[in-house]
Design a protein around this motif. Sequence first.
Motif, PDB file in Angstrom:
ATOM      1  N   TYR A 174       1.146  -1.351   0.034  1.00 33.72           N
ATOM      2  CA  TYR A 174      -0.048  -0.046   0.117  1.00 33.72           C
ATOM      3  C   TYR A 174       0.849   1.339  -0.035  1.00 33.72           C
ATOM      4  O   TYR A 174       0.535   2.019  -0.547  1.00 33.72           O
ATOM      5  N   LYS A 178       0.817   4.098  -2.659  1.00 30.45           N
ATOM      6  CA  LYS A 178      -0.176   5.294  -2.217  1.00 30.45           C
ATOM      7  C   LYS A 178       1.295   6.558  -1.763  1.00 30.45           C
ATOM      8  O   LYS A 178       0.593   7.650  -1.487  1.00 30.45           O
ATOM      9  N   THR A 180       4.019   7.271   1.714  1.00 35.97           N
ATOM     10  CA  THR A 180       3.937   7.125   3.204  1.00 35.97           C
ATOM     11  C   THR A 180       3.394   8.567   3.891  1.00 35.97           C
ATOM     12  O   THR A 180       4.197   9.641   3.474  1.00 35.97           O
ATOM     13  N   PRO A 181       2.537   8.714   4.368  1.00 32.52           N
ATOM     14  CA  PRO A 181       2.188  10.060   5.130  1.00 32.52           C
ATOM     15  C   PRO A 181       3.377  10.204   6.236  1.00 32.52           C
ATOM     16  O   PRO A 181       3.638   9.515   7.102  1.00 32.52           O
ATOM     17  N   HIS A 190      -5.189   9.714   1.785  1.00 35.09           N
ATOM     18  CA  HIS A 190      -5.133   8.286   2.105  1.00 35.09           C
ATOM     19  C   HIS A 190      -6.367   7.429   2.104  1.00 35.09           C
ATOM     20  O   HIS A 190      -7.302   8.000   2.727  1.00 35.09           O
ATOM     21  N   THR A 191      -6.368   6.307   1.964  1.00 34.78           N
ATOM     22  CA  THR A 191      -7.505   5.274   2.149  1.00 34.78           C
ATOM     23  C   THR A 191      -7.480   4.725   3.642  1.00 34.78           C
ATOM     24  O   THR A 191      -6.332   4.337   3.901  1.00 34.78           O
ATOM     25  N   GLY A 241      -5.615  -0.163   2.858  1.00 33.51           N
ATOM     26  CA  GLY A 241      -5.498   1.200   3.396  1.00 33.51           C
ATOM     27  C   GLY A 241      -4.644   1.107   4.712  1.00 33.51           C
ATOM     28  O   GLY A 241      -4.142   0.358   5.183  1.00 33.51           O
TER      29      GLY A 241
END
Length: 317
Positions: A174, A178, A180-181, A190-191, A241
């Motif tokens: 993931y 998507k 990395t925050p 993000h999900t 997510g």
Amino acid sequence: MDLSQRVRAILSFVQAADSGSFAAAARVLGISSAAVSKNVASLELALGVRLMNRTTRTLNLTDEGAAFLKQARIALDALDTAVDAVAAQRVETSGHVRISTSAAFGRDQLMPALPGLLTRYPALSVEVDFDDRVIDLVHDGYDLAIRGGHIADSALIARPICRLNMVLVASPEYLERKGTPHTPQQLDQHTLITRRFLGGKVSPWCFRAADGSITTQDPDHAMLTLSAPEALVQAACFGMGIAQVGVHHAWKHLSSGALKVLLLGQHDPGSYEMVLQYPHRALIAPRVRATIDYLLAAFANDEALHVPLEALAAHAG
């Protein structure tokens, strides 16, 4: 004649018959000779028959007395058997124990502990209900319960098992897809996977600022909402997510590399705890005491329940 008086009278009668005199019976029972005489007389009055013919030197049973003595011995033997049975249970630790636990903790932590418990105490039988609802421990007939969260003060005794630190996790797949925050604000892109408790409340996500203040973020745009904590871990492992889960649920997946920790140091782990609860501190049945002591020792040795927060740094995304 009430029950306690009746028992005292029967004991006096049997001892007098065995000893041959009220004086000898009084010495054995630790009461006066007059008390023994009074007890036997009250028993005869209650029964409406004479049990003994007595002179200044001898006691002789009547036919009714001999018949009553035989039945009295049976009753006293039954009492001795009951006392011996309880004493034997204290030694053998036998009997039935009812436990209430949440489904996830019951499956992952309690079930692995049960084989050892039943091997140590083979005369014990255990009944476990896997139920996340709030129960009335006494009314519902449980000997003990294992519960996690913010534990409210109550009349129950609560023995701590561990802290329940929360952590944000996602799979490497993931994060590769998507990104990395690095701040809580980036979670909006993000999900998210969130948990809804049985009462309908969604579990909030909390973050700690540099000044120590805590802010709460409700993941109201979550793509997936689940009620079972183990399902959140599974969904995160599937790459669906980012989820907030208990460290103890995620630890084996963090250790294997299937999940990564996110926003470590910014995400607040919460103040949840897991406890073992039971109704009484004193005069606990030996079967329950043995179960409590064994389970607490087993949980203390469960690595997943006692992962220090600093150990999570090695698994950060």
